[in-house]
Design a protein around this motif. Structure first.
Motif, short mmCIF file in Angstrom:
data_model
loop_
_atom_site.label_atom_id
_atom_site.label_comp_id
_atom_site.label_asym_id
_atom_site.label_seq_id
_atom_site.Cartn_x
_atom_site.Cartn_y
_atom_site.Cartn_z
N SER A 47 13.73 3.71 18.71
CA SER A 47 14.82 4.24 17.86
C SER A 47 15.09 5.73 18.12
N GLY A 48 14.11 6.44 18.66
CA GLY A 48 14.29 7.87 18.89
C GLY A 48 14.34 8.67 17.59
N TYR A 49 13.77 8.12 16.53
CA TYR A 49 13.84 8.75 15.20
C TYR A 49 13.33 10.19 15.22
N ARG A 50 12.16 10.40 15.83
CA ARG A 50 11.56 11.74 15.78
C ARG A 50 12.44 12.77 16.50
N VAL A 88 0.87 -1.18 0.00
CA VAL A 88 0.00 0.00 0.00
C VAL A 88 0.91 1.24 0.00
N ALA A 89 0.60 2.18 -0.89
CA ALA A 89 1.48 3.34 -1.05
C ALA A 89 1.22 4.40 0.03
N LEU A 90 2.26 5.18 0.31
CA LEU A 90 2.17 6.24 1.33
C LEU A 90 1.93 7.59 0.65
N PRO A 91 1.12 8.44 1.26
CA PRO A 91 0.93 9.78 0.70
C PRO A 91 2.01 10.72 1.23
N SER A 92 2.69 11.41 0.33
CA SER A 92 3.75 12.32 0.79
C SER A 92 3.17 13.35 1.76
N TRP A 93 1.91 13.76 1.52
CA TRP A 93 1.31 14.78 2.35
C TRP A 93 0.90 14.25 3.72
N GLY A 94 0.98 12.94 3.89
CA GLY A 94 0.58 12.34 5.17
C GLY A 94 1.70 12.29 6.20
N VAL A 95 2.93 12.58 5.81
CA VAL A 95 4.02 12.53 6.80
C VAL A 95 4.21 13.85 7.54
N GLY A 96 3.50 14.90 7.08
CA GLY A 96 3.50 16.15 7.84
C GLY A 96 2.24 16.18 8.68
N THR A 97 2.25 16.98 9.75
CA THR A 97 1.05 17.10 10.58
C THR A 97 -0.02 17.87 9.82
N GLY A 98 -1.22 17.31 9.77
CA GLY A 98 -2.32 17.97 9.08
C GLY A 98 -3.04 18.93 10.02
N THR A 113 -1.51 12.95 16.09
CA THR A 113 -0.53 11.89 16.33
C THR A 113 0.77 12.22 15.59
N ASP A 114 1.82 11.50 15.91
CA ASP A 114 3.03 11.55 15.08
C ASP A 114 2.63 10.88 13.76
N PRO A 115 2.72 11.62 12.65
CA PRO A 115 2.26 11.05 11.38
C PRO A 115 2.91 9.71 11.02
N ILE A 116 4.16 9.53 11.39
CA ILE A 116 4.82 8.26 11.08
C ILE A 116 4.14 7.13 11.87
N GLU A 117 3.81 7.39 13.12
CA GLU A 117 3.15 6.36 13.93
C GLU A 117 1.77 6.02 13.35
N SER A 118 1.05 7.05 12.91
CA SER A 118 -0.26 6.80 12.31
C SER A 118 -0.13 5.93 11.07
N MET A 119 0.88 6.20 10.29
CA MET A 119 1.03 5.45 9.05
C MET A 119 1.48 4.02 9.34
N LEU A 120 2.33 3.84 10.36
CA LEU A 120 2.74 2.49 10.74
C LEU A 120 1.52 1.68 11.17
N SER A 121 0.71 2.29 12.01
CA SER A 121 -0.46 1.57 12.53
C SER A 121 -1.50 1.35 11.43
N SER A 122 -1.63 2.31 10.51
CA SER A 122 -2.60 2.17 9.42
C SER A 122 -2.19 1.08 8.44
N PHE A 155 -1.56 22.24 14.39
CA PHE A 155 -0.64 22.21 15.52
C PHE A 155 0.56 21.35 15.14
N PRO A 156 1.58 21.97 14.58
CA PRO A 156 2.72 21.18 14.06
C PRO A 156 3.48 20.46 15.16
N GLY A 157 4.13 19.37 14.76
CA GLY A 157 4.96 18.63 15.71
C GLY A 157 6.42 18.97 15.50
#
Ligand code: RM4
Ligand code: RM4
Ligand code: MN
Ligand code: MN
Length: 429
Positions: A409-412, A51-61, A333-342, A68-70
């Motif tokens: 990992s402390g990535y964020r 399943v492909a990822l949306p580039s616009w989904g990795v920023g806070t919407g 949420t942290d967009p990366i976490e949302s995408m991992l869980s999705s 409210f940016p992270g």
């Protein structure tokens, strides 16, 4: 050098929980084999899913009220690609990235393509954007884009779509998704017939510029930003337009773009029947186009959509190869976490649909045995497929527990140091 998670770190994290996974996997293998299902086959299928990822989904919407940016948000398309690479590194089912122009416009397509390749990514369908005005453009889309009354506005919108095709072509993409916000906010504002006519004319011009191995996807949406009528408001408008425009024009179903309670799995079956099922934008919603995380509100509906896709795959018509993409806006949420869980929720529904005893389902349908037909679905839906997905990831070099590995990992925090805070940011506002 930008920070990346060390594969060794993921392997170490996996080792800790591997024994537990092994025993859960073996227990599930026993349960499934009594039903005539081979867990290894299911694991291979889960590994082949993407399943492909949306580039616009990795920023806070944001919403129309605020954003409210992270910390450590991507500042540009290269940062976005880095985040997508991290998601794929952990999930192993998200190798495609869907770009949005002009948001992701770059003057160096080659460098972008190389950066993606280095991360094991490729570019899925590209998206055009004529629902807002880009800086410096000659004409405004305030009163429509592909359907505007002013021929110069229409020509500009068509040219932008052709530009997206060219950019996408340079990036190795094979599809263009066209969603327009065109419509009306007042009864009487727009000539409903005329607007559709102009849409078809503009889309024909875009279609004429489509490379022969490309598809163009029409994405319908019931409302917003137009609150009275939208030109391509539903799957009916979408399929009629797609049939009028041409063979390589297909329909894209965004799960959030329907009236409440609409039976989306039935739309899937209809579109497939006429060879027009092009792809999906996965998300979930409670009230409208909420862009909530996939499976967070109605996971059963997501399962029923995949059940219909499994039926379609078993009965292919004009080829069956829909594009699967996530389209979500992550506000809290942290967009990366949302995408991992999705990604995990979507793959889980795919795996559950593969578990449906089709012979039992079809037999019950033909005997008008309603309860047993439903039970065939329920029995599959009730299986916890988590061990299959975890094993599929571990074997493919991904993370056993995607969220735990990401957090550990402390990535964020590292990205927050590397990336200076962004003003408007990368998400949808
Ligand atoms: C909200 C609500 C409030 C208004 C804001 C701007 O939806 O209606 O009353 O202050 O919008
Ligand atoms: C729309 C639609 C499109 C997406 C934009 C950002 O509601 O879902 O797919 O490109 O949002
Ligand atoms: Mn969408
Ligand atoms: Mn949407």
């Amino acid at each position: 050098m930008t920070y990346r998670i060390d594969p060794q770190f993921i392997a170490e994290q996996n080792t800790r929980a591997h024994q537990q996974l092994q025993s859960d996997y073996e227990a599930l293998a026993g349960v499934l084999s009594r039903r005539g299902c081979d867990i290894e086959t299911l694991t291979r299928q889960a590994q082949a899913f993407a399943v492909a990822l949306p580039s616009w989904g990795v920023g806070t919407g944001g919403t129309r009220f605020a954003r409210f940016p992270g910390h450590g948000e991507p500042r540009n398309v290269f940062d976005k690609i880095d985040d997508c690479g991290t998601i794929h590194q952990l999930t192993r089912v998200t190798p495609g990235v869907s770009l949005h122009f002009p948001w992701d416009r770059t003057t160096d397509a080659r460098a972008l393509r190389e950066a993606a390749t280095r991360l094991g990514l490729h570019f899925d369908a590209v998206n055009s954007n004529t629902f807002q005005d880009a800086a410096g453009q000659a004409h405004s889309y305030k009163f429509g884009s592909l359907t505007a009354l002013d021929p110069e506005v229409r020509a500009q919108a068509v040219a932008h779509n052709i530009d997206c095709i060219e950019l996408g072509h340079a990036l190795g993409s094979k599809g263009l998704t066209v969603w327009i916000g065109d419509g009306a906010n007042f009864p009487g504002q727009s000539n409903l017939r005329g607007a559709l006519e102009r849409y078809l004319e503009s889309m024909r011009a875009i279609y004429a510029a489509l490379p022969s191995d490309w598809l163009v996807f029409i994405e319908h949406k019931m409302f917003e930003p137009a609150f009275y009528s939208t030109v391509i408001s539903d799957w009916g408008s979408s399929i009629l337009a797609a049939q009028t425009i041409g063979e390589r024009c297909k329909c894209l179903v965004d799960l959030g773009h329907h009236a409440p309670n609409v039976n989306i799995e039935q739309i899937v079956a209809r579109l497939h029947r006429f060879g027009k099922l092009g792809g999906f934008h996965f998300n979930d919603s409670k009230y409208g186009d909420d862009d909530l995380d996939s499976g967070s509100i109605n996971p059963h509906q997501l399962f029923l959509v995949f059940n219909e896709l499994a039926e379609a795959e078993a009965n292919p018509r004009d080829g069956f190869n829909p594009s699967y993409m996530i389209d979500q806006s992550h506000n809290v949420t942290d967009p990366i976490e949302s995408m991992l869980s999705s990604a995990e929720a979507i793959t889980a529904c795919f795996a559950k649909a593969s578990l449906v005893d089709r012979a039992a389902l079809h037999g019950a349908q033909e005997a008008n045995d309603t309860m047993m037909a439903f039970q065939a679905l329920r029995r599959a839906y009730n299986v916890d497929v988590a061990p299959i997905l975890a094993m599929a990831r571990v074997e493919a070099g991904g993370a056993l527990d995607v969220l735990a590995a990401y957090r550990a990992s402390g990535y964020r925090a590292r990205k927050a140091q590397e990336r200076k805070a962004v003003g408007l940011g990368a998400g949808i506002v």
